[in-house]
Motif scaffolding. Structure first.
Motif, short mmCIF file in Angstrom:
data_model
loop_
_atom_site.label_atom_id
_atom_site.label_comp_id
_atom_site.label_asym_id
_atom_site.label_seq_id
_atom_site.Cartn_x
_atom_site.Cartn_y
_atom_site.Cartn_z
N MET A 1 -90.40 -102.50 25.15
CA MET A 1 -91.64 -102.79 25.86
C MET A 1 -91.96 -104.28 25.71
SD MET A 1 -95.12 -100.74 25.47
CE MET A 1 -96.65 -101.57 25.59
N ARG A 2 -92.27 -104.92 26.80
CA ARG A 2 -92.53 -106.35 26.83
C ARG A 2 -94.00 -106.64 26.54
NH1 ARG A 2 -91.70 -111.31 30.43
NH2 ARG A 2 -93.60 -110.93 31.56
N GLN A 3 -94.26 -107.58 25.60
CA GLN A 3 -95.63 -107.98 25.30
C GLN A 3 -96.11 -108.96 26.36
OE1 GLN A 3 -95.35 -109.72 21.37
NE2 GLN A 3 -96.25 -107.90 20.47
N ASN A 4 -97.42 -108.94 26.60
CA ASN A 4 -97.94 -109.91 27.56
C ASN A 4 -97.93 -111.30 26.91
OD1 ASN A 4 -100.52 -110.87 26.65
ND2 ASN A 4 -101.47 -108.97 27.28
N PRO A 5 -97.85 -112.35 27.71
CA PRO A 5 -97.74 -113.72 27.19
C PRO A 5 -98.88 -114.11 26.25
CG PRO A 5 -97.25 -113.69 29.53
CD PRO A 5 -97.75 -112.33 29.17
N GLU A 6 -100.09 -113.66 26.54
CA GLU A 6 -101.23 -114.01 25.70
C GLU A 6 -101.09 -113.40 24.30
OE1 GLU A 6 -105.72 -113.12 26.44
OE2 GLU A 6 -105.11 -114.78 27.75
N THR A 7 -100.55 -112.21 24.22
CA THR A 7 -100.34 -111.56 22.93
C THR A 7 -99.32 -112.33 22.10
OG1 THR A 7 -100.89 -109.39 23.85
CG2 THR A 7 -99.65 -109.40 21.79
N ILE A 8 -98.27 -112.81 22.74
CA ILE A 8 -97.26 -113.59 22.04
C ILE A 8 -97.87 -114.88 21.50
CG2 ILE A 8 -95.10 -114.87 22.34
CD1 ILE A 8 -94.35 -112.68 24.44
N ILE A 9 -98.66 -115.57 22.33
CA ILE A 9 -99.32 -116.80 21.90
C ILE A 9 -100.27 -116.51 20.73
CG2 ILE A 9 -100.95 -118.63 22.59
CD1 ILE A 9 -99.82 -118.23 25.49
N MET A 10 -101.04 -115.43 20.83
CA MET A 10 -101.99 -115.07 19.78
C MET A 10 -101.26 -114.82 18.46
SD MET A 10 -104.99 -112.21 19.58
CE MET A 10 -104.85 -112.06 21.31
N ASN A 11 -100.17 -114.09 18.50
CA ASN A 11 -99.42 -113.81 17.28
C ASN A 11 -98.89 -115.10 16.66
OD1 ASN A 11 -99.91 -111.08 17.49
ND2 ASN A 11 -97.98 -110.64 18.51
N ASP A 12 -98.38 -116.01 17.49
CA ASP A 12 -97.89 -117.29 16.99
C ASP A 12 -99.01 -118.09 16.32
OD1 ASP A 12 -95.36 -116.71 17.95
OD2 ASP A 12 -95.52 -118.03 19.70
N ILE A 13 -100.19 -118.11 16.95
CA ILE A 13 -101.33 -118.84 16.40
C ILE A 13 -101.78 -118.21 15.08
CG2 ILE A 13 -103.78 -119.41 16.74
CD1 ILE A 13 -103.08 -119.77 19.75
#
Length: 105
Positions: A1-13
């Motif tokens: 399942m692919r995460q949405n781009p905002e979720t990926i950014i949030m996790n990185d932050i």
């Protein structure tokens, strides 16, 4: 399942800011869900940021957005009230950008 781009950014932050010394940050959720009885339950404050915390004695709010993402009217109202009260508000589009803003404090 692919995460949405905002979720990926949030996790990185979140990974970056929680590694800072003498800092506390947490993910804040706002939204709605249906209870087991089917009733709609709202939680959080409309317009509240995705991440809140304290760093170097300052109250920090981070709203995570993609490169094209824009704040909603509710988010703008929340930001304005928070900044007026003395908080630091960051629109986080990537972890390096957030870290640059925090280190510049």
């Amino acid at each position: 399942m692919r995460q949405n781009p905002e979720t990926i950014i949030m996790n990185d932050i979140l990974v970056a800011v929680t590694a800072l010394p003498c800092a506390f940050f947490e993910r804040c959720n706002t939204g709605a869900a249906r209870g087991s009885n089917g009733r709609l339950i709202r939680f959080g404050t409309p317009g509240a940021p995705d991440i809140r915390g304290t760093y170097r004695g300052r109250s920090i709010a981070i709203e995570v957005k993609t490169a094209r993402g824009r704040l909603s009217k509710e988010q703008e109202r929340w930001r304005d009230s928070f900044v007026e009260a003395g908080g630091i508000y960051i629109v986080g589009r990537d972890a390096p950008g957030v870290m640059t803003e925090l280190e510049g404090m």
